[in-house]
Design a protein around this motif. Structure first.
Motif, PDB file in Angstrom:
ATOM      1  N   LEU A  74       0.833  -1.206   0.000  1.00  0.00           N
ATOM      2  CA  LEU A  74       0.000   0.000   0.000  1.00  0.00           C
ATOM      3  C   LEU A  74       0.875   1.267   0.000  1.00  0.00           C
ATOM      4  N   ILE A  75       1.935   1.238   0.787  1.00  0.00           N
ATOM      5  CA  ILE A  75       2.849   2.390   0.817  1.00  0.00           C
ATOM      6  C   ILE A  75       3.517   2.578  -0.549  1.00  0.00           C
ATOM      7  N   LEU A  76       3.917   1.481  -1.170  1.00  0.00           N
ATOM      8  CA  LEU A  76       4.547   1.566  -2.491  1.00  0.00           C
ATOM      9  C   LEU A  76       3.574   2.129  -3.522  1.00  0.00           C
ATOM     10  N   LYS A  77       2.313   1.753  -3.438  1.00  0.00           N
ATOM     11  CA  LYS A  77       1.313   2.291  -4.362  1.00  0.00           C
ATOM     12  C   LYS A  77       1.139   3.794  -4.159  1.00  0.00           C
ATOM     13  N   GLN A  78       1.148   4.234  -2.929  1.00  0.00           N
ATOM     14  CA  GLN A  78       1.046   5.668  -2.676  1.00  0.00           C
ATOM     15  C   GLN A  78       2.224   6.440  -3.287  1.00  0.00           C
ATOM     16  N   LEU A  79       3.407   5.877  -3.123  1.00  0.00           N
ATOM     17  CA  LEU A  79       4.582   6.540  -3.698  1.00  0.00           C
ATOM     18  C   LEU A  79       4.509   6.582  -5.217  1.00  0.00           C
ATOM     19  N   ARG A  80       4.104   5.499  -5.837  1.00  0.00           N
ATOM     20  CA  ARG A  80       4.010   5.456  -7.291  1.00  0.00           C
ATOM     21  C   ARG A  80       2.946   6.420  -7.814  1.00  0.00           C
ATOM     22  N   ASP A  81       1.833   6.490  -7.129  1.00  0.00           N
ATOM     23  CA  ASP A  81       0.779   7.419  -7.555  1.00  0.00           C
ATOM     24  C   ASP A  81       1.244   8.866  -7.448  1.00  0.00           C
ATOM     25  N   GLN A  82       1.967   9.173  -6.399  1.00  0.00           N
ATOM     26  CA  GLN A  82       2.456  10.530  -6.230  1.00  0.00           C
ATOM     27  C   GLN A  82       3.485  10.890  -7.317  1.00  0.00           C
ATOM     28  N   LEU A  83       4.376   9.956  -7.626  1.00  0.00           N
ATOM     29  CA  LEU A  83       5.350  10.199  -8.692  1.00  0.00           C
ATOM     30  C   LEU A  83       4.673  10.327 -10.046  1.00  0.00           C
ATOM     31  N   ALA A  84       3.647   9.517 -10.281  1.00  0.00           N
ATOM     32  CA  ALA A  84       2.927   9.598 -11.551  1.00  0.00           C
ATOM     33  C   ALA A  84       2.205  10.936 -11.697  1.00  0.00           C
ATOM     34  N   SER A  85       1.673  11.465 -10.595  1.00  0.00           N
ATOM     35  CA  SER A  85       1.009  12.777 -10.661  1.00  0.00           C
ATOM     36  C   SER A  85       1.988  13.897 -10.993  1.00  0.00           C
ATOM     37  N   ALA A  86       3.267  13.689 -10.667  1.00  0.00           N
ATOM     38  CA  ALA A  86       4.285  14.691 -10.981  1.00  0.00           C
ATOM     39  C   ALA A  86       4.890  14.495 -12.366  1.00  0.00           C
ATOM     40  N   GLY A  87       4.508  13.435 -13.092  1.00  0.00           N
ATOM     41  CA  GLY A  87       5.027  13.194 -14.435  1.00  0.00           C
ATOM     42  C   GLY A  87       6.119  12.171 -14.508  1.00  0.00           C
ATOM     43  N   VAL A  88       6.353  11.414 -13.424  1.00  0.00           N
ATOM     44  CA  VAL A  88       7.399  10.385 -13.406  1.00  0.00           C
ATOM     45  C   VAL A  88       6.755   9.042 -13.753  1.00  0.00           C
ATOM     46  N   GLN A  89       7.298   8.379 -14.783  1.00  0.00           N
ATOM     47  CA  GLN A  89       6.771   7.087 -15.225  1.00  0.00           C
ATOM     48  C   GLN A  89       7.905   6.070 -15.291  1.00  0.00           C
ATOM     49  N   PRO A  90       7.626   4.794 -14.909  1.00  0.00           N
ATOM     50  CA  PRO A  90       8.665   3.757 -15.006  1.00  0.00           C
ATOM     51  C   PRO A  90       8.864   3.323 -16.460  1.00  0.00           C
ATOM     52  N   ILE A  91      10.065   2.841 -16.753  1.00  0.00           N
ATOM     53  CA  ILE A  91      10.386   2.340 -18.090  1.00  0.00           C
ATOM     54  C   ILE A  91      10.093   0.847 -18.124  1.00  0.00           C
ATOM     55  N   ARG A  92       9.238   0.430 -19.053  1.00  0.00           N
ATOM     56  CA  ARG A  92       8.890  -0.982 -19.181  1.00  0.00           C
ATOM     57  C   ARG A  92       9.947  -1.692 -20.029  1.00  0.00           C
ATOM     58  N   VAL A  93      10.444  -2.812 -19.518  1.00  0.00           N
ATOM     59  CA  VAL A  93      11.517  -3.522 -20.213  1.00  0.00           C
ATOM     60  C   VAL A  93      11.168  -4.976 -20.509  1.00  0.00           C
ATOM     61  N   THR A  94      10.082  -5.450 -19.998  1.00  0.00           N
ATOM     62  CA  THR A  94       9.754  -6.869 -20.163  1.00  0.00           C
ATOM     63  C   THR A  94       9.475  -7.182 -21.627  1.00  0.00           C
ATOM     64  N   GLY A  95      10.225  -8.131 -22.173  1.00  0.00           N
ATOM     65  CA  GLY A  95      10.019  -8.562 -23.553  1.00  0.00           C
ATOM     66  C   GLY A  95      10.457  -7.560 -24.593  1.00  0.00           C
ATOM     67  N   LYS A  96      11.247  -6.591 -24.241  1.00  0.00           N
ATOM     68  CA  LYS A  96      11.685  -5.571 -25.192  1.00  0.00           C
ATOM     69  C   LYS A  96      13.145  -5.777 -25.548  1.00  0.00           C
ATOM     70  N   MET A  97      13.519  -5.204 -26.689  1.00  0.00           N
ATOM     71  CA  MET A  97      14.899  -5.252 -27.121  1.00  0.00           C
ATOM     72  C   MET A  97      15.693  -4.136 -26.441  1.00  0.00           C
ATOM     73  N   PHE A  98      16.991  -4.356 -26.344  1.00  0.00           N
ATOM     74  CA  PHE A  98      17.857  -3.388 -25.673  1.00  0.00           C
ATOM     75  C   PHE A  98      17.902  -2.082 -26.461  1.00  0.00           C
ATOM     76  N   ASP A  99      17.674  -0.982 -25.762  1.00  0.00           N
ATOM     77  CA  ASP A  99      17.712   0.350 -26.358  1.00  0.00           C
ATOM     78  C   ASP A  99      18.685   1.207 -25.546  1.00  0.00           C
ATOM     79  N   PRO A 100      19.807   1.606 -26.130  1.00  0.00           N
ATOM     80  CA  PRO A 100      20.782   2.387 -25.339  1.00  0.00           C
ATOM     81  C   PRO A 100      20.263   3.743 -24.903  1.00  0.00           C
ATOM     82  N   ASN A 101      19.178   4.198 -25.489  1.00  0.00           N
ATOM     83  CA  ASN A 101      18.621   5.477 -25.071  1.00  0.00           C
ATOM     84  C   ASN A 101      17.887   5.392 -23.734  1.00  0.00           C
ATOM     85  N   PHE A 102      17.435   4.178 -23.361  1.00  0.00           N
ATOM     86  CA  PHE A 102      16.680   4.019 -22.119  1.00  0.00           C
ATOM     87  C   PHE A 102      17.238   2.922 -21.214  1.00  0.00           C
ATOM     88  N   HIS A 103      18.125   2.087 -21.732  1.00  0.00           N
ATOM     89  CA  HIS A 103      18.610   0.937 -20.969  1.00  0.00           C
ATOM     90  C   HIS A 103      20.121   1.006 -20.816  1.00  0.00           C
TER      91      HIS A 103
END
Length: 247
Positions: free
Chosen positions: A149-178
């Protein structure tokens, strides 16, 4: 007789000789110097009226308007000039005040935005503090649920400020983000495909904030790369086709 005196007054011939060792000119017969020295002292005096006539135009030009401008027009121009100068001073003062006010408002708006962001983080902080004060009767499952629950609160607060996680599952390596920190041989996965995420990366309003640390797949060292089969010769294929058609 009078004409001779006038000629002598206008031109007096003095013979001079070359300069001696002391630097003084010595009279001689070969050199003639013309000098316009008046013979009578009264002719050398300058009338005071002539001096006043020479200096008066400059004084008048500095104090009175130029030609073609009346006194009323000159006074009106002086008044307009003074008004424009006062207006310029006021505008400069207003612009200076506007600049200072804008800088102050910019700082205040930044502080207000930071304060709102911190206010959204306080519930997560409260949850962590409550998690440290749990009793011995709490189970692992309930403790884990509180952390989620605490982790969800932190993620929601970061998302409201414009911070988003980078999804990497099943993706090819990209030097611009990885950022590849480990490589693992794999005969199943294609080369440069991300196998595992070591540390999550984030973006802030579509800009990279922190790259994701990942493990990527590479081809095995002894694996042979299959080459595409060479196309069959056109003559042989055509001959077989013709033979089958003839039959």
């Amino acid at each position: 007789m009078g004409e001779d005196l006038k000629q002598n007054d206008a031109r007096t011939q003095v013979p001079l000789e070359p300069v001696n060792g002391d630097g003084l000119a010595v009279a001689g017969e070969s050199t003639i110097v013309e000098a316009t020295v008046p013979l009578f002292p009264q002719d050398a005096a300058v009338a005071p009226e002539a001096v006043s006539e020479i200096s008066e135009p400059e004084t008048v030009a500095a104090a009175e308007p130029g030609p073609g401008v009346s006194a009323e027009q000159f006074e009106a121009l002086q008044k307009d000039k003074q008004e424009l100068y006062d207006r310029l001073l006021r505008k400069q003062a207003e612009f200076d005040n506007f600049r200072k006010r804008t800088e102050r408002e910019k700082i205040e708006s930044y502080d207000f935005a930071v304060a709102n962001f911190i206010l959204g983080l306080l519930p997560a902080l409260d949850g962590l503090e409550r998690g440290l004060s749990v009793t011995e009767g709490e189970t692992v499952e309930s403790y884990k649920k509180g952390i989620e629950l605490i982790l969800k609160q932190l993620r929601d607060q970061l998302a409201s400020a414009g911070v988003q996680p980078i999804r990497v599952t099943g993706k090819m390596f990209d030097p611009n983000f990885h950022q590849a920190v480990m490589r693992e041989e794999s005969a199943v996965l294609p080369e440069n495909e991300i196998i595992e995420e070591m540390q999550r990366g984030y973006t802030f309003k579509d800009r990279l904030l922190r790259p994701s640390m990942v493990k990527v797949a590479v081809a095995p060292a002894g694996a042979q790369v299959e080459e595409p089969a060479a196309p069959a010769e056109a003559t042989g294929v055509e001959s077989e086709t013709v033979d089958q058609d003839s039959l």
